[in-house]
Design an enzyme around this catalytic site. Structure first.
Site, PDB file in Angstrom:
ATOM      1  N   GLU A  26       0.829  -1.221   0.000  1.00 46.64           N
ATOM      2  CA  GLU A  26       0.000   0.000   0.000  1.00 46.64           C
ATOM      3  C   GLU A  26       0.852   1.255   0.000  1.00 46.64           C
ATOM      4  O   GLU A  26       2.044   1.216   0.325  1.00 46.64           O
ATOM      5  CB  GLU A  26      -0.860   0.037   1.273  1.00 46.64           C
ATOM      6  CG  GLU A  26      -2.269  -0.500   1.094  1.00 46.64           C
ATOM      7  CD  GLU A  26      -3.197   0.523   0.451  1.00 46.64           C
ATOM      8  OE1 GLU A  26      -2.735   1.551  -0.068  1.00 46.64           O
ATOM      9  OE2 GLU A  26      -4.414   0.270   0.485  1.00 46.64           O
ATOM     10  N   ARG A 127      -9.052   0.763  11.495  1.00 40.77           N
ATOM     11  CA  ARG A 127      -7.601   0.897  11.441  1.00 40.77           C
ATOM     12  C   ARG A 127      -7.258   1.955  10.404  1.00 40.77           C
ATOM     13  O   ARG A 127      -8.074   2.260   9.537  1.00 40.77           O
ATOM     14  CB  ARG A 127      -6.946  -0.428  11.052  1.00 40.77           C
ATOM     15  CG  ARG A 127      -7.232  -0.851   9.620  1.00 40.77           C
ATOM     16  CD  ARG A 127      -6.222  -1.903   9.154  1.00 40.77           C
ATOM     17  NE  ARG A 127      -6.573  -2.479   7.882  1.00 40.77           N
ATOM     18  CZ  ARG A 127      -6.283  -1.934   6.694  1.00 40.77           C
ATOM     19  NH1 ARG A 127      -5.684  -0.752   6.616  1.00 40.77           N
ATOM     20  NH2 ARG A 127      -6.622  -2.547   5.581  1.00 40.77           N
ATOM     21  N   ASN A 129      -5.668   3.546   7.128  1.00 39.80           N
ATOM     22  CA  ASN A 129      -5.457   3.076   5.765  1.00 39.80           C
ATOM     23  C   ASN A 129      -5.207   4.286   4.866  1.00 39.80           C
ATOM     24  O   ASN A 129      -6.097   5.101   4.681  1.00 39.80           O
ATOM     25  CB  ASN A 129      -6.711   2.335   5.297  1.00 39.80           C
ATOM     26  CG  ASN A 129      -6.532   1.708   3.928  1.00 39.80           C
ATOM     27  OD1 ASN A 129      -5.696   0.813   3.775  1.00 39.80           O
ATOM     28  ND2 ASN A 129      -7.289   2.148   2.941  1.00 39.80           N
ATOM     29  N   ASP A 147     -14.613  -4.320   8.738  1.00 42.34           N
ATOM     30  CA  ASP A 147     -15.412  -5.148   7.825  1.00 42.34           C
ATOM     31  C   ASP A 147     -15.893  -4.350   6.605  1.00 42.34           C
ATOM     32  O   ASP A 147     -16.680  -4.842   5.809  1.00 42.34           O
ATOM     33  CB  ASP A 147     -16.575  -5.821   8.558  1.00 42.34           C
ATOM     34  CG  ASP A 147     -17.595  -4.810   9.067  1.00 42.34           C
ATOM     35  OD1 ASP A 147     -17.453  -3.607   8.754  1.00 42.34           O
ATOM     36  OD2 ASP A 147     -18.532  -5.219   9.766  1.00 42.34           O
ATOM     37  N   ASN A 175      -9.447   6.012   1.716  1.00 38.91           N
ATOM     38  CA  ASN A 175      -8.443   5.547   0.762  1.00 38.91           C
ATOM     39  C   ASN A 175      -7.690   6.711   0.130  1.00 38.91           C
ATOM     40  O   ASN A 175      -7.265   7.614   0.831  1.00 38.91           O
ATOM     41  CB  ASN A 175      -9.106   4.595  -0.245  1.00 38.91           C
ATOM     42  CG  ASN A 175      -8.463   3.223  -0.169  1.00 38.91           C
ATOM     43  OD1 ASN A 175      -7.240   3.115  -0.135  1.00 38.91           O
ATOM     44  ND2 ASN A 175      -9.269   2.177  -0.140  1.00 38.91           N
ATOM     45  N   ASP A 225      -9.693   2.821  -5.148  1.00 36.88           N
ATOM     46  CA  ASP A 225      -8.800   2.631  -4.006  1.00 36.88           C
ATOM     47  C   ASP A 225      -7.837   3.822  -3.928  1.00 36.88           C
ATOM     48  O   ASP A 225      -8.285   4.947  -3.783  1.00 36.88           O
ATOM     49  CB  ASP A 225      -8.117   1.263  -4.168  1.00 36.88           C
ATOM     50  CG  ASP A 225      -7.683   0.677  -2.854  1.00 36.88           C
ATOM     51  OD1 ASP A 225      -6.836   1.295  -2.219  1.00 36.88           O
ATOM     52  OD2 ASP A 225      -8.186  -0.387  -2.467  1.00 36.88           O
TER      53      ASP A 225
HETATM   54  C1  BGC Z   1      -7.232  -1.427   1.868  1.00 39.66           C
HETATM   55  C2  BGC Z   1      -7.849  -2.791   1.953  1.00 39.66           C
HETATM   56  C3  BGC Z   1      -9.296  -2.703   1.552  1.00 39.66           C
HETATM   57  C4  BGC Z   1      -9.438  -2.052   0.216  1.00 39.66           C
HETATM   58  C5  BGC Z   1     -10.890  -1.904  -0.161  1.00 39.66           C
HETATM   59  C6  BGC Z   1      -7.439  -0.858   0.507  1.00 39.66           C
HETATM   60  O1  BGC Z   1      -6.929   0.446   0.471  1.00 39.66           O
HETATM   61  O2  BGC Z   1      -5.853  -1.456   2.175  1.00 39.66           O
HETATM   62  O3  BGC Z   1      -7.741  -3.293   3.252  1.00 39.66           O
HETATM   63  O4  BGC Z   1      -9.861  -3.999   1.525  1.00 39.66           O
HETATM   64  O5  BGC Z   1      -8.818  -0.795   0.229  1.00 39.66           O
HETATM   65  O6  BGC Z   1     -11.062  -0.977  -1.112  1.00 39.66           O
HETATM   66 CA    CA Z   2      -5.418   1.958  -0.845  1.00 37.94          CA
END
Ligand code: BGC
Ligand code: CA
Length: 319
Positions: A26, A127, A129, A147, A175, A225
């Site tokens: 990531e 968490r 991200n 989830d 994201n 994403d």
């Molecule tokens: C996250 C994943 C997640 C995904 C869903 C990613 O940025 O790291 O954990 O499942 O996005 O879009």
């Molecule tokens: Ca991502």
């Protein structure tokens, strides 16, 4: 470009940049001062650093899961004289932290952190991200629900003073993000919405308003994403479960596609000496053994020549 409406998007070709085999690769960030690509493997709690000139790869063990990293600004006159590598600002599982320099000769090292007081998030629900440093040198990072179904996450802004502000509430899967050249528009992906949105933004305070849709991804094409803007103001978006990165023009037209040999594409960053190379991270998590066997390169970092360039990263710290 006007005559191109209705034309098929240009297809770009991906090559392997590094066989990282990450569980959840990531958040790539290009360090233009040391010419290195830095990215994370979230659940494994690892920061990867690839020296792009020499090919030397190093893994830094953070000891806790790490959702995102950004680069720190070199403070002029620092007594430690940090050289070109001033270390990282991190979003770990439940909050923010700072580290010292991450370059060094050993292929494997531990990264010690200085934890910051704020924010403290409930790790049973969310968490961290993805995150990025904003044009004013603040660290912007968000949380996602484990989830991926409840809007219990948020987007936070860490000021160089250490104070933290909540920018967006009701986020399900925080994201990708980026800022327009003039700092007055903020682009953001909450993956659960299937959209890239834009906000008006006050560069001085970072405050956001007037949320609106910019790009909508059809469910069957994957989930939006990571994202980044290029120097032309076009929007690059990674497609989780979509095995691709797409570029959209500012008016929302799909004009380039990079197909990848991994379905879970998580994020991307421009890099290379001319910032005209694109690095893409991918994941292996939540795949059955059979699905993984069909994509042995899942978790690796890919590369292409995107036919345009990006912008150098912003750095965390007081200006
Ligand atoms: C996250 C994943 C997640 C995904 C869903 C990613 O940025 O790291 O954990 O499942 O996005 O879009
Ligand atoms: Ca991502």
């Amino acid at each position: 470009m006007g005559g191109r409406a209705g034309m098929r998007p240009v297809e770009l070709v991906a090559e392997l940049a590094y066989p990282a085999r990450a569980e959840l690769g990531e958040g790539p960030v290009w360090d233009d001062l040391t010419q290195a690509l830095v990215w994370v493997d979230i659940m494994a709690g690892r920061v990867h650093r690839l020296d792009w000139r020499s090919g030397f790869h190093r893994v830094l063990d953070v000891g806790v899961s790490v959702g995102a990293v950004g680069l720190r600004r070199i403070q002029p006159g620092s007594s430690k004289g940090p050289g070109l590598d001033a270390g990282l600002v991190l979003a770990v599982a439940d909050g923010f932290a700072l580290s010292g320099p991450i370059s060094g000769p050993e292929p494997l090292a531990e990264l010690s952190l200085e934890r910051l007081a704020e924010p403290s998030v409930d790790t049973s629900a969310v968490r961290f991200n993805e995150g990025k440093v904003d044009p004013e040198g603040r660290w912007c990072a968000g949380t996602m629900s484990w989830d991926e179904s409840e809007p219990v996450g948020a987007l936070y802004l860490l000021h160089p003073s250490g104070s933290v502000q909540r920018l967006v509430d009701g986020v399900t899967v925080s994201n990708g993000m980026d800022w327009s050249e003039d700092g007055r528009t903020f682009y953001y992906v909450d993956s659960a919405t299937g959209r890239v949105d834009a906000f008006d933004r006050d560069p001085e305070t970072g405050a956001l308003s007037a949320r609106r849709l910019v790009v909508e991804i059809a469910r069957q094409d994957g989930i939006p994403d990571g994202m980044t803007l290029d120097a032309e103001g076009c929007i690059w978006v990674a497609l989780w479960r979509g095995a691709a990165v797409r570029r959209y023009t500012p008016d929302g037209r799909l004009d380039r596609v990079l197909a990848l040999p991994a379905t879970k594409v998580t994020s991307m960053a421009f890099g290379g000496p001319g910032l005209d190379e694109l690095f893409v991270t991918t994941a292996r998590i939540m795949q059955s053994g059979r699905a993984l066997a069909a994509e042995p390169r899942a978790g690796d970092v890919f590369w292409c020549r995107p036919g345009t360039s990006g912008r150098p990263p912003f750095r965390y710290g007081a200006t």
